[in-house]
Structures are given as C-alpha cells and as structure tokens.
Design an enzyme around this catalytic site. Structure first.
Site, PDB file in Angstrom:
ATOM      1  N   SER A  43       0.807  -1.227   0.000  1.00  0.00           N
ATOM      2  CA  SER A  43       0.000   0.000   0.000  1.00  0.00           C
ATOM      3  C   SER A  43       0.838   1.275   0.000  1.00  0.00           C
ATOM      4  CB  SER A  43      -0.930   0.013   1.219  1.00  0.00           C
ATOM      5  OG  SER A  43      -0.185  -0.131   2.408  1.00  0.00           O
ATOM      6  N   GLY A  70      -1.770  -4.209   1.294  1.00  0.00           N
ATOM      7  CA  GLY A  70      -1.766  -5.455   2.060  1.00  0.00           C
ATOM      8  C   GLY A  70      -0.806  -6.507   1.545  1.00  0.00           C
ATOM      9  N   ASN A 101       4.140  -6.057   5.780  1.00  0.00           N
ATOM     10  CA  ASN A 101       2.930  -6.846   6.046  1.00  0.00           C
ATOM     11  C   ASN A 101       3.218  -8.298   6.440  1.00  0.00           C
ATOM     12  OD1 ASN A 101       1.048  -4.745   5.532  1.00  0.00           O
ATOM     13  ND2 ASN A 101       1.394  -4.989   3.348  1.00  0.00           N
ATOM     14  N   ASP A 196      -1.350   7.428   9.959  1.00  0.00           N
ATOM     15  CA  ASP A 196      -1.862   6.323  10.774  1.00  0.00           C
ATOM     16  C   ASP A 196      -0.710   5.491  11.341  1.00  0.00           C
ATOM     17  OD1 ASP A 196      -0.935   5.132   8.511  1.00  0.00           O
ATOM     18  OD2 ASP A 196      -2.761   4.016   8.046  1.00  0.00           O
ATOM     19  N   HIS A 199       1.188   4.520   7.116  1.00  0.00           N
ATOM     20  CA  HIS A 199       1.163   5.121   5.787  1.00  0.00           C
ATOM     21  C   HIS A 199       1.574   6.591   5.849  1.00  0.00           C
ATOM     22  CE1 HIS A 199      -1.651   1.664   5.425  1.00  0.00           C
ATOM     23  NE2 HIS A 199      -0.931   1.498   4.329  1.00  0.00           N
TER      24      HIS A 199
END
Lengths: 223, 223
Positions: A43, A70, A101, A196, A199
């Site tokens: 992402s 993801g 991930n 967040d 990101h």
C-alpha cells in the site's frame, strides 16, 4: 520452508475478487505500456501515486505503479512470476518495496523473500537497476514490528551495501536508507509524517520518498 | 446479539498499537479543535483528506477528519462513545460513512449499527445535521458484497428518506445517494474511479464525494 520465498496469491477472504482484478489489470498494463521505471510493492507504493511527490516529480520518470495494499513478500513474488513483469520494451529501473505486512515472519525470512524477488526480477529483466528502499518503522510508540523491520534493514544494507558481500545478485541493486530520521528523540512517530503510523502523508512522501526519487534520477543519468 | 450495535475496539492483531494511537490523537484533537463539520468512518473517509476535493473544497468547511482504515460500524460506535465527540464548541454537521468492512454481518445488522451511531451522535451533539452517504459498491465484478452494501442502502434510504418512517431519530439526518452511476452497463467498476475497486481515486472522490460536499454546503447555508 520459508513462506516468503514461495510465490503465493492471497486468499480472497472477503470474496470480492479485488486482488485478482488488480493483478489482471497490471498484467494487461505491462503488455501495453513501455515504462522506464516500474514500482512494485504494498500500500505504501500504491498510495505513492496519489501524493504530490508523484504528480510533481516521480511520474515524469515514465513509471508504472504496481502497488497492491496489504501485499506480502510472497504475493509480490507471485505477481512478478505471473505476468506483471512481461514488458514489451526494456525497463531501466525497478523500485521494490515490500515486507512490512509479513508480520508473522522472521526478519531473515523476509530478507530471503526479498532476495528471491530480486533474483526473479533479474531473470525477467536482465541487469536492470533495482532500488530497494529500507522498510519504514511503524506504530506511534516502540513495538516489536519496528524492531523486526529494522532487522530486515540490517540484512538488506549488509547484503547490498557491504563490498564483502557483493556477488551476481547484488550487482546494480541499490538500497536507499529511507528509515532513518523518522522516529523522534522521544521514540515516537509523528502523524504529520505517517498519518496512521504506517502510511505516509503528502509531507511524509516528499520527505521520505524524495530520497528514492533522487537516487533514481542519479542512477538513470549514469546508466 | 447484533455485533454492530456493541461498541468495540478492534483487536490489535499485529501489535503495533496504531488504532489506539489514532483514537487517542482524535480524542485530544476533539478537545482542542472547534470544527463546524466532523467526518467519521473508515479508510474511505480517512483517505478523503489526501484528495484534491478535500484540499480545494471540503477543508474550507472547517472540518475534522476522524477516519480510520479498516474500521467497522462497532468500532466507530466505540470511538464516539469514548471521547472523540467531546468538542468544546457546537458542531454544525457530521458526515458518517462506515459499513463496508462489516463483511461478516447481515445488511440489517449493519443498518441497525448505523442507527445506533446516529442515536449516539444525537445524544452527544444534539440536533446536529447528520449526512450519511450510501455505501459504495466494491469489487471489479458483481459479488455478494456489492449486494450486501446495496441492501444496507435500501434500508438507509427507506428509513431516512421515506416520509412514512420519520421519527425523532430521522430528524435532520440526510442520506446522500452516492452509490448510483458507479457500476457500468457491463456491471464492472472502472479503476479510474476506484483504483483497487474499493478505494477512490482523486477523480472518484471529486465525482462521488462532490455530492456530499454539495449537500453539506446546502444544509449549512439553510441551517
């Protein structure tokens, strides 16, 4: 067996087929586009294309963005082996950014998976420039996944930047240390850089992926 | 018991504490900001703030964006009940957009969860304007989750736009039908609107959330 080195597509848990739709689109795009630079990853690569850094700078390099949210190391490996890297013309550079991930894997497994992807890229595209930005820290406060990503980075830097470890695989592969100077003195990450804590904001992309852009420009100029 | 009406924070499976970091930040922001418009929801609300529609139009409404990627109905309910809606001044409007991540719930459960959130917002903010955009379709091709979201929309439109169903709860609540004209005649969704068949591109935000902006402007003017 290390799960990161086994090409795998993710299980479609929800059942809306989105991952495979994106993969199929990328395969079609690869066939019909003639990019100089290919960016592949999760992402963080995917959302790069909505940043001002992309619009103002990166896109001018004649890019294709193959980011899927993801994605894990083994998913990117599967995609590369299944048509996303079959370009009609010579690609000059690849940016490879994946690993955060794989939260249930060891740093060495993730590192080995990235090596496997590099091997696969070289098999398909020859002696192309490969740029590997280091994995970013995550979480507002210190946590095991920051350490995990840090360990992966130690392996990457040692393999690709240490003269003693140079071999056929490391040739023309450049690790860009983007993970430095993100965590503050108090060990926290600011939401001004990572909204967040994973990101990047627009400001974050400019600061952090600006280094990747500069490296790409430099390498493309001298290639 | 319907899981959507039970305030819940998500299990931190990875262990990097990102969700709680975001929640705690939002609680602090609520205390110190004096927004006219509050937007709350999942990643589609979260990423709205990086779109050109946000920069050029929405942000001028004096907004706060409380979007968290992956959020489910019960998570938004928990956040609202736990400090994110304790503003020092009167809020004029709330945009509530959540539900597509409740993939294991029935449409009626999701609908009931949204009603519960509306109830909670009214308890905390009084007779504020509440704008509920309909859930968007997902997946490049037809799939059960498109139908699920469509059913939720049917419930929402019936409850809030059908005069026969008006009651205390529906007062000042406005459903905006943003889900129409996204799926093409061939039943597919274009990646020019939804780059991963779930999240919106810049163009997608302008086209789809432009309607939400227009509704907000209209309601704020006449309020």
């Amino acid at each position: 067996m290390n799960p990161c080195v086994i090409p795998t597509f993710p299980v479609d848990i929800v059942g809306d087929g989105r991952w495979m739709s994106m993969h199929n689109r990328f395969v079609q795009q690869a066939k019909s586009s003639e990019p100089d630079v290919v960016l592949i990853g999760d992402s963080i690569i995917q959302q790069l294309q909505f940043s001002s850094l992309w619009t103002e700078k990166i896109s001018s390099l004649h890019c294709i963005n193959l980011g899927i949210g993801g994605d894990r190391v083994e998913n990117v490996l599967w995609r590369i082996k299944n048509g996303e890297f079959y370009f009609p013309t010579r690609v000059k550079a690849v940016v490879l950014f994946v690993g955060t991930n794989n939260t249930d894997c060891t740093p060495h497994e993730i590192f080995e998976g990235i090596l496997e992807i590099v091997k696969q890229i070289k098999q398909l595209l020859g002696n192309v420039i490969i740029v590997i930005p280091t994995l970013l820290p995550r979480g507002q406060f210190p946590n095991p996944y920051r350490e995990r990503n840090d360990h992966v980075n130690t392996f990457l830097v040692d393999k690709f930047s240490n003269e003693a470890n140079k071999d056929e695989l490391t040739e023309n592969v450049h690790v860009v240390k983007i993970h430095e100077n993100i965590v503050g003195n108090d060990q926290t990450i600011s939401h001004h850089i990572m909204h967040d804590y994973l990101h990047l904001t627009n400001k974050g992309y400019t600061k952090i992926f600006g280094k990747v852009y500069d490296t790409l420009c430099e390498l493309l100029q001298t290639s």
